[in-house]
Design a protein around this motif. Structure first.
Motif, PDB file in Angstrom:
ATOM      1  N   SER A   1      -9.148   5.830  -4.576  1.00 45.63           N
ATOM      2  CA  SER A   1      -9.283   6.201  -3.169  1.00 45.63           C
ATOM      3  C   SER A   1      -8.325   5.349  -2.340  1.00 45.63           C
ATOM      4  O   SER A   1      -7.855   4.292  -2.786  1.00 45.63           O
ATOM      5  N   LEU A   2      -8.065   5.793  -1.121  1.00 49.22           N
ATOM      6  CA  LEU A   2      -7.181   5.024  -0.253  1.00 49.22           C
ATOM      7  C   LEU A   2      -7.765   3.639   0.023  1.00 49.22           C
ATOM      8  O   LEU A   2      -7.033   2.643   0.066  1.00 49.22           O
TER       9      LEU A   2
ATOM     10  N   LYS B   1       2.439   1.855  -3.334  1.00 51.03           N
ATOM     11  CA  LYS B   1       1.475   2.392  -4.296  1.00 51.03           C
ATOM     12  C   LYS B   1       1.250   3.892  -4.069  1.00 51.03           C
ATOM     13  O   LYS B   1       1.032   4.652  -5.023  1.00 51.03           O
ATOM     14  N   LEU B   2       1.299   4.308  -2.808  1.00 50.74           N
ATOM     15  CA  LEU B   2       1.199   5.745  -2.526  1.00 50.74           C
ATOM     16  C   LEU B   2       2.394   6.491  -3.107  1.00 50.74           C
ATOM     17  O   LEU B   2       2.257   7.591  -3.653  1.00 50.74           O
TER      18      LEU B   2
ATOM     19  N   ILE C   1      -7.238   1.378  -2.992  1.00 52.54           N
ATOM     20  CA  ILE C   1      -5.864   0.863  -3.023  1.00 52.54           C
ATOM     21  C   ILE C   1      -5.701  -0.254  -1.998  1.00 52.54           C
ATOM     22  O   ILE C   1      -5.054  -1.275  -2.260  1.00 52.54           O
TER      23      ILE C   1
ATOM     24  N   PHE D   1       0.834  -1.195   0.000  1.00 51.42           N
ATOM     25  CA  PHE D   1       0.000   0.000   0.000  1.00 51.42           C
ATOM     26  C   PHE D   1       0.880   1.261   0.000  1.00 51.42           C
ATOM     27  O   PHE D   1       0.635   2.213  -0.769  1.00 51.42           O
TER      28      PHE D   1
ATOM     29  N   GLU E   1      -0.599   6.283  -6.935  1.00 49.51           N
ATOM     30  CA  GLU E   1      -1.875   5.637  -7.272  1.00 49.51           C
ATOM     31  C   GLU E   1      -3.060   6.295  -6.576  1.00 49.51           C
ATOM     32  O   GLU E   1      -4.198   6.162  -7.026  1.00 49.51           O
ATOM     33  N   HIS E   2      -2.798   7.019  -5.482  1.00 49.66           N
ATOM     34  CA  HIS E   2      -3.891   7.684  -4.771  1.00 49.66           C
ATOM     35  C   HIS E   2      -4.503   8.819  -5.588  1.00 49.66           C
ATOM     36  O   HIS E   2      -5.571   9.332  -5.235  1.00 49.66           O
ATOM     37  N   LYS E   3      -3.838   9.189  -6.679  1.00 49.32           N
ATOM     38  CA  LYS E   3      -4.390  10.233  -7.544  1.00 49.32           C
ATOM     39  C   LYS E   3      -5.494   9.685  -8.447  1.00 49.32           C
ATOM     40  O   LYS E   3      -6.295  10.444  -8.983  1.00 49.32           O
TER      41      LYS E   3
ATOM     42  N   LEU F   1      -0.382   9.811   4.315  1.00 47.26           N
ATOM     43  CA  LEU F   1      -0.346  10.449   3.005  1.00 47.26           C
ATOM     44  C   LEU F   1       0.024  11.928   3.122  1.00 47.26           C
ATOM     45  O   LEU F   1       0.782  12.472   2.287  1.00 47.26           O
TER      46      LEU F   1
ATOM     47  N   SER G   1      -4.578   8.402   6.033  1.00 43.08           N
ATOM     48  CA  SER G   1      -4.652   9.779   5.534  1.00 43.08           C
ATOM     49  C   SER G   1      -3.536  10.642   6.123  1.00 43.08           C
ATOM     50  O   SER G   1      -2.957  11.488   5.421  1.00 43.08           O
TER      51      SER G   1
END
Length: 395
Positions: free
Chosen positions: A358-359, A348-349, A362, A345, A353-355, A390, A387
């Motif tokens: 959603s969290l 991926k952040l 993912i 995870f 990928e969070h763009k 992030l 969050s």
């Protein structure tokens, strides 16, 4: 015994009517649970139906009292059949939880011994009824000689004390059973949210609260002041509400998840921080084999992965794999798998990928199957929420 100043039966008043409605609704769920048991043969439904039925039986005795039964029918012999069901409900609660938290649970012949006290008490009640019914003028009185001199004066107080001790003991055993189950599933399943049975915890809490309320009321009535029937009404209305709550939750919640799952081995659910004798039995080759497979094949992306599945993929038995994870990685199976998921995870952040997702989206791609599990695991490993993590990456 409840005696009301009423001239007729039934009397629908502010005390009897709410109890009557709630007891009737409780009996509806008893019927639904019995019906489902006979269709699916899920013994947990049978245990819950019996628990609710026995509580409703006690409630009916009080309800008809508030409706004026004991005033109109003064010579009724119902006192012989007013049997407190604590001695039956206590083991039924234990077996209800055990039937849900034990895979392929079977009720054995020796389990009937748990119900011996209530069978003996019912036999005693039947005996004194038979004896008193043979005495002269029995039809003209409410209570016979043994009912007053033996049952009410001696046996019932002893029964109430034993019932209190038994309920306390069974609740302690049941909580222990439940929390041991919680530990065991972390040693076998990678996603445990749907198996944590939070409803069962609520079930135990409400019954414990009811038991404590009943016990405190008994102590007050015995040592401080005698409580009249109106003051005792509150216990009965709370009990009736709990029957409705338990009936609804028990019927509409799937508690058969473990019926066809077998994890009857003994992995160590505790993480062993020190080097132990167990660790000496785990070879470096076994640890490397597991670590390499996790890195290359990424089985943790499967949200339904459990210890048995991974052991089959690695061509190991479950106990052996559990030992490798416990001793070689100092983790239980659940933490071992979910740490990989959290690391993926985070990766991926980092690539953004969070763009696009959603969290939570993912997290599902990483093998989690619930928001609650993901948030809890992520905070346990990173000491912060997803969050917040992030936000730290953006600064």
């Amino acid at each position: 015994m409840i005696i009301l100043s009423l001239s007729s039966f039934p009397d629908f008043n502010i005390y009897s009517t709410p109890l009557l409605i709630l007891v009737f609704q409780g009996l509806v769920f008893v019927g639904l649970l019995f019906n489902r048991y006979f269709k699916n043969r899920n013994i947990a439904d049978l245990f819950l139906a019996l628990i609710l039925l026995l509580i409703c039986y006690e409630q009916i005795c009080y309800t008809v009292g508030f409706m004026g039964w004991y005033n109109v029918f003064k010579n009724t012999k119902i006192n012989y059949f007013l049997i407190p069901m604590g001695m039956t409900i206590a083991p039924l609660i234990y077996f209800y939880i055990k039937s849900i938290t034990t895979s392929n649970f079977k009720f054995r012949k020796k389990d009937w011994w748990h119900f011996l006290p209530i069978f003996l008490f019912i036999s005693f009640k039947f005996f004194i009824y038979c004896y008193d019914s043979l005495q002269p003028n029995f039809s003209e009185i409410q209570n016979g000689v043994l009912r007053l001199s033996v049952d009410e004066a001696v046996v019932s107080p002893i029964y109430n004390f034993v019932s209190f001790a038994q309920m306390l003991l069974y609740l302690a055993f049941t909580f222990q059973l439940f929390y041991n189950y919680r530990k065991r599933i972390t040693a076998y399943f990678s996603n445990t949210y749907k198996l944590e049975l939070n409803w069962i915890l609520s079930f135990l809490i409400v019954f414990t609260a009811l038991f404590l309320y009943d016990s405190s009321q008994s102590v007050i009535g015995l040592l401080i002041t005698d409580l009249n029937y109106k003051q005792r009404w509150w216990l009965n209305i709370f009990m009736a509400l709990i029957v409705l709550f338990v009936g609804m939750k028990g019927y509409f919640t799937d508690t058969s998840k473990l019926n066809k799952i077998s994890f009857k081995f003994s992995p160590n659910p505790e993480i062993i921080p020190q080097i132990s004798e167990e660790k000496k039995t785990v070879s470096n080759e076994e640890v490397e084999k597991v670590a390499n497979y996790m890195e290359l094949k990424k089985p943790y992306l499967n949200p339904d992965l459990n210890l048995s599945d991974l052991a089959e993929l690695l061509e190991m038995n479950r106990a052996q794999l559990s030992q490798v994870i416990n001793a070689g990685f100092n983790k239980n199976f659940n933490d071992f798998i979910n740490e990989f998921r959290v690391n993926v995870f985070i990766e991926k952040l980092k690539i953004g990928e969070h763009k696009q997702l959603s969290l939570l989206g993912i997290a599902y791609d990483c093998g989690f199957n619930s928001k609650a599990t993901f948030n809890r695991v992520f905070k346990k490993i990173t000491k912060t929420s997803p969050s917040q993590y992030l936000d730290t990456m953006s600064t």
